[in-house]
Write an enzyme that holds these catalytic residues in place. Structure first.
Site, PDB file in Angstrom:
ATOM      1  N   ASP A 160       0.848  -1.228   0.099  1.00  0.00           N
ATOM      2  CA  ASP A 160       0.004   0.198  -0.038  1.00  0.00           C
ATOM      3  C   ASP A 160       0.751   1.240   0.022  1.00  0.00           C
ATOM      4  OD1 ASP A 160       0.241   1.248   2.698  1.00  0.00           O
ATOM      5  OD2 ASP A 160      -0.499  -0.722   3.307  1.00  0.00           O
TER       6      ASP A 160
HETATM    7  N1  URA Z   1      -0.188  -5.505   4.725  1.00  0.00           N
HETATM    8  C1  URA Z   1      -0.594  -4.057   4.902  1.00  0.00           C
HETATM    9  O1  URA Z   1      -1.010  -3.452   5.559  1.00  0.00           O
HETATM   10  N2  URA Z   1      -0.229  -3.286   3.697  1.00  0.00           N
HETATM   11  C2  URA Z   1       0.615  -3.867   2.969  1.00  0.00           C
HETATM   12  O2  URA Z   1       1.195  -3.150   2.089  1.00  0.00           O
HETATM   13  C3  URA Z   1       0.954  -5.186   2.923  1.00  0.00           C
HETATM   14  C4  URA Z   1       0.623  -5.931   3.737  1.00  0.00           C
END
Ligand code: URA
Length: 233
Positions: free
Chosen positions: A101
Protein backbone atom coordinates in the site's frame (compact mmCIF):
# COMPACT_ATOMS: atom_id res chain seq x y z
CA UNK A 1 -2.55 -23.50 -24.07
CA UNK A 2 -5.05 -21.11 -22.50
CA UNK A 3 -4.86 -17.64 -23.95
CA UNK A 4 -4.42 -16.02 -20.51
CA UNK A 5 -1.43 -18.27 -19.71
CA UNK A 6 0.07 -17.52 -23.11
CA UNK A 7 -0.28 -13.75 -22.59
CA UNK A 8 1.28 -14.05 -19.13
CA UNK A 9 4.20 -16.04 -20.52
CA UNK A 10 4.69 -13.39 -23.17
CA UNK A 11 5.11 -10.88 -20.35
CA UNK A 12 1.98 -8.88 -21.10
CA UNK A 13 0.85 -8.86 -17.44
CA UNK A 14 0.03 -11.25 -14.62
CA UNK A 15 -2.43 -14.00 -15.50
CA UNK A 16 -5.23 -12.30 -13.59
CA UNK A 17 -4.63 -8.96 -15.32
CA UNK A 18 -4.62 -10.83 -18.64
CA UNK A 19 -8.06 -12.21 -17.79
CA UNK A 20 -9.19 -8.61 -17.39
CA UNK A 21 -7.77 -7.66 -20.79
CA UNK A 22 -9.64 -10.60 -22.33
CA UNK A 23 -12.88 -9.69 -20.54
CA UNK A 24 -12.52 -6.14 -21.82
CA UNK A 25 -12.36 -7.47 -25.38
CA UNK A 26 -8.86 -6.11 -25.97
CA UNK A 27 -7.38 -9.47 -26.95
CA UNK A 28 -7.86 -11.03 -30.38
CA UNK A 29 -6.90 -14.46 -31.68
CA UNK A 30 -6.53 -14.54 -35.46
CA UNK A 31 -8.46 -11.28 -35.65
CA UNK A 32 -11.40 -12.50 -33.54
CA UNK A 33 -12.08 -11.19 -30.00
CA UNK A 34 -10.82 -13.84 -27.58
CA UNK A 35 -13.04 -15.33 -24.91
CA UNK A 36 -12.02 -16.23 -21.35
CA UNK A 37 -10.71 -19.77 -21.13
CA UNK A 38 -10.10 -20.01 -24.87
CA UNK A 39 -7.27 -22.27 -26.02
CA UNK A 40 -4.77 -21.24 -28.65
CA UNK A 41 -2.61 -23.38 -30.91
CA UNK A 42 0.82 -23.00 -32.43
CA UNK A 43 0.72 -20.47 -35.23
CA UNK A 44 -2.30 -18.53 -33.92
CA UNK A 45 -1.85 -14.78 -34.04
CA UNK A 46 -2.60 -13.10 -30.71
CA UNK A 47 -2.91 -9.34 -30.36
CA UNK A 48 -3.53 -6.97 -27.45
CA UNK A 49 -4.97 -3.60 -28.42
CA UNK A 50 -4.00 -4.44 -31.99
CA UNK A 51 -0.31 -5.21 -31.28
CA UNK A 52 0.94 -8.73 -31.84
CA UNK A 53 2.45 -10.43 -28.79
CA UNK A 54 5.11 -13.07 -28.97
CA UNK A 55 6.75 -15.31 -26.46
CA UNK A 56 9.95 -14.04 -24.95
CA UNK A 57 12.87 -16.37 -24.61
CA UNK A 58 13.95 -14.94 -21.31
CA UNK A 59 12.42 -12.82 -18.59
CA UNK A 60 13.64 -9.99 -16.39
CA UNK A 61 13.47 -9.93 -12.60
CA UNK A 62 14.16 -6.94 -10.36
CA UNK A 63 13.86 -6.17 -6.67
CA UNK A 64 12.89 -2.74 -5.34
CA UNK A 65 12.93 -1.42 -1.81
CA UNK A 66 9.71 0.54 -2.19
CA UNK A 67 9.62 3.78 -0.23
CA UNK A 68 6.40 5.02 1.35
CA UNK A 69 4.47 7.58 -0.67
CA UNK A 70 4.30 5.55 -3.90
CA UNK A 71 1.39 3.54 -5.32
CA UNK A 72 1.82 0.10 -6.88
CA UNK A 73 -0.06 0.79 -10.09
CA UNK A 74 1.08 1.68 -13.55
CA UNK A 75 -0.97 4.89 -13.53
CA UNK A 76 -2.67 6.45 -10.52
CA UNK A 77 -6.04 8.15 -11.01
CA UNK A 78 -5.18 10.60 -8.19
CA UNK A 79 -1.87 11.50 -9.87
CA UNK A 80 0.25 10.21 -7.01
CA UNK A 81 3.78 8.98 -7.60
CA UNK A 82 3.95 5.37 -8.80
CA UNK A 83 6.57 2.68 -8.25
CA UNK A 84 7.02 2.53 -12.03
CA UNK A 85 8.68 5.95 -11.84
CA UNK A 86 11.44 4.44 -9.69
CA UNK A 87 12.43 1.81 -12.25
CA UNK A 88 15.60 2.60 -14.17
CA UNK A 89 15.25 3.39 -17.88
CA UNK A 90 15.61 0.49 -20.28
CA UNK A 91 14.27 -2.31 -18.08
CA UNK A 92 11.44 -3.00 -20.52
CA UNK A 93 7.81 -3.58 -19.76
CA UNK A 94 7.76 -4.87 -16.18
CA UNK A 95 4.97 -5.06 -13.64
CA UNK A 96 5.03 -5.34 -9.86
CA UNK A 97 4.31 -8.75 -8.33
CA UNK A 98 1.52 -8.10 -5.84
CA UNK A 99 1.09 -4.79 -4.08
CA UNK A 100 2.27 -2.80 -1.13
CA UNK A 101 0.00 0.00 0.00
CA UNK A 102 0.91 3.67 -0.40
CA UNK A 103 2.34 3.99 3.12
CA UNK A 104 4.16 0.65 3.20
CA UNK A 105 7.83 0.17 2.35
CA UNK A 106 9.97 -2.77 1.42
CA UNK A 107 10.35 -5.73 -0.92
CA UNK A 108 8.65 -5.48 -4.25
CA UNK A 109 9.54 -7.74 -7.16
CA UNK A 110 9.16 -6.60 -10.75
CA UNK A 111 9.09 -8.96 -13.70
CA UNK A 112 7.66 -9.65 -17.13
CA UNK A 113 7.20 -13.31 -16.15
CA UNK A 114 3.46 -13.49 -15.71
CA UNK A 115 3.59 -17.11 -14.64
CA UNK A 116 5.90 -16.40 -11.72
CA UNK A 117 3.77 -13.40 -10.73
CA UNK A 118 0.69 -15.62 -10.79
CA UNK A 119 2.31 -18.30 -8.64
CA UNK A 120 3.69 -15.86 -6.07
CA UNK A 121 0.39 -14.05 -5.62
CA UNK A 122 -2.19 -16.83 -5.91
CA UNK A 123 -3.71 -17.38 -2.42
CA UNK A 124 -3.74 -21.17 -2.84
CA UNK A 125 0.06 -21.21 -2.90
CA UNK A 126 0.22 -19.57 0.55
CA UNK A 127 3.59 -17.90 -0.05
CA UNK A 128 4.85 -16.41 3.23
CA UNK A 129 5.48 -12.68 3.41
CA UNK A 130 7.15 -11.22 6.49
CA UNK A 131 6.71 -7.64 7.65
CA UNK A 132 8.35 -5.44 10.22
CA UNK A 133 5.55 -3.53 11.93
CA UNK A 134 5.84 -0.74 14.47
CA UNK A 135 2.73 -0.06 16.49
CA UNK A 136 1.80 2.58 19.02
CA UNK A 137 1.86 1.41 22.62
CA UNK A 138 2.22 -2.13 23.89
CA UNK A 139 0.50 -5.39 22.99
CA UNK A 140 -0.67 -8.13 25.35
CA UNK A 141 -0.24 -11.89 24.97
CA UNK A 142 -3.99 -12.21 24.47
CA UNK A 143 -3.88 -9.73 21.57
CA UNK A 144 -0.82 -11.45 20.07
CA UNK A 145 -2.61 -14.80 20.22
CA UNK A 146 -5.69 -13.33 18.56
CA UNK A 147 -3.51 -12.08 15.69
CA UNK A 148 -1.84 -15.50 15.40
CA UNK A 149 -5.10 -17.45 15.42
CA UNK A 150 -6.87 -15.16 12.94
CA UNK A 151 -8.97 -12.03 13.17
CA UNK A 152 -12.07 -11.22 11.20
CA UNK A 153 -11.57 -8.97 8.17
CA UNK A 154 -14.42 -8.44 5.71
CA UNK A 155 -16.43 -11.17 7.44
CA UNK A 156 -13.70 -13.80 7.03
CA UNK A 157 -10.97 -14.92 9.43
CA UNK A 158 -7.37 -14.34 8.42
CA UNK A 159 -5.39 -17.58 8.22
CA UNK A 160 -2.90 -18.44 10.97
CA UNK A 161 0.09 -16.13 11.12
CA UNK A 162 3.34 -15.86 13.02
CA UNK A 163 3.66 -12.76 15.17
CA UNK A 164 6.68 -12.05 17.36
CA UNK A 165 7.63 -9.00 19.41
CA UNK A 166 11.13 -7.80 18.49
CA UNK A 167 11.48 -4.85 20.84
CA UNK A 168 9.40 -2.44 22.86
CA UNK A 169 9.88 0.89 24.62
CA UNK A 170 7.50 3.22 26.43
CA UNK A 171 5.81 4.46 23.24
CA UNK A 172 6.16 1.80 20.54
CA UNK A 173 6.40 -1.96 19.95
CA UNK A 174 8.17 -3.53 16.97
CA UNK A 175 7.04 -6.91 15.68
CA UNK A 176 7.70 -9.40 12.91
CA UNK A 177 4.50 -10.60 11.27
CA UNK A 178 4.41 -13.46 8.74
CA UNK A 179 1.22 -13.95 6.73
CA UNK A 180 0.30 -16.30 3.90
CA UNK A 181 -2.41 -14.20 2.30
CA UNK A 182 -2.35 -10.85 0.57
CA UNK A 183 -5.58 -9.12 1.41
CA UNK A 184 -5.84 -5.39 1.00
CA UNK A 185 -3.86 -3.59 3.77
CA UNK A 186 -3.96 -6.88 5.65
CA UNK A 187 -1.32 -6.30 8.32
CA UNK A 188 -2.57 -2.80 9.15
CA UNK A 189 -6.15 -4.05 9.38
CA UNK A 190 -5.18 -7.07 11.50
CA UNK A 191 -3.67 -4.73 14.08
CA UNK A 192 -6.67 -2.41 13.86
CA UNK A 193 -8.86 -5.45 14.63
CA UNK A 194 -7.11 -5.76 18.01
CA UNK A 195 -7.18 -2.00 18.60
CA UNK A 196 -3.59 -1.19 17.58
CA UNK A 197 -2.36 1.46 15.18
CA UNK A 198 0.53 0.66 12.82
CA UNK A 199 2.84 3.66 12.38
CA UNK A 200 5.47 1.94 10.21
CA UNK A 201 5.27 -1.12 7.96
CA UNK A 202 7.94 -2.71 5.80
CA UNK A 203 7.97 -6.03 3.92
CA UNK A 204 11.29 -7.64 4.74
CA UNK A 205 10.95 -11.18 3.36
CA UNK A 206 9.18 -13.18 0.66
CA UNK A 207 9.48 -16.84 1.62
CA UNK A 208 13.02 -17.00 3.02
CA UNK A 209 14.37 -14.38 0.67
CA UNK A 210 15.20 -11.15 2.49
CA UNK A 211 15.58 -7.58 1.30
CA UNK A 212 19.19 -7.35 2.53
CA UNK A 213 20.83 -3.96 2.46
CA UNK A 214 19.03 -2.51 -0.58
CA UNK A 215 18.54 1.20 0.07
CA UNK A 216 15.12 2.78 0.20
CA UNK A 217 13.99 3.54 -3.36
CA UNK A 218 16.80 1.50 -4.92
CA UNK A 219 16.32 -1.24 -7.53
CA UNK A 220 18.60 -4.14 -8.44
CA UNK A 221 18.43 -7.25 -10.61
CA UNK A 222 17.62 -10.48 -8.80
CA UNK A 223 20.51 -12.95 -8.77
CA UNK A 224 20.19 -16.30 -10.56
CA UNK A 225 19.96 -18.01 -7.15
CA UNK A 226 17.10 -15.73 -6.10
CA UNK A 227 15.25 -16.32 -9.39
CA UNK A 228 15.71 -20.06 -8.96
CA UNK A 229 14.48 -19.84 -5.36
CA UNK A 230 11.35 -17.87 -6.27
CA UNK A 231 10.44 -19.99 -9.28
CA UNK A 232 10.62 -23.09 -7.09
CA UNK A 233 8.78 -21.70 -4.06
N1 URA B 1 -0.25 -5.36 4.78
C1 URA B 1 -0.53 -4.05 4.75
O1 URA B 1 -1.20 -3.54 5.63
N2 URA B 1 -0.07 -3.33 3.72
C2 URA B 1 0.68 -3.85 2.74
O2 URA B 1 1.10 -3.14 1.82
C3 URA B 1 0.98 -5.22 2.79
C4 URA B 1 0.49 -5.96 3.82
Amino acid sequence: MRVNKYLAECGVASRRSCDKLIAEGRVKVNGRIASLGEDIRDGDEVTVDGSAVSRRLSHSYYLMNKPKGYVCTVKDDKDRKTVMQLLPAGVGRLFPVGRLDYDTEGMLIFTDDGDLAFRLTHPKNEIEKTYLAKIEGSISDVELNRLRAGVELDGRLTTKSRVRVISADKRFTKLHVTIREGRNRQVRRMFEAVGKHVVFLKRIKIGDMGIGSLERGAVRKLTDEEIFYLTNL
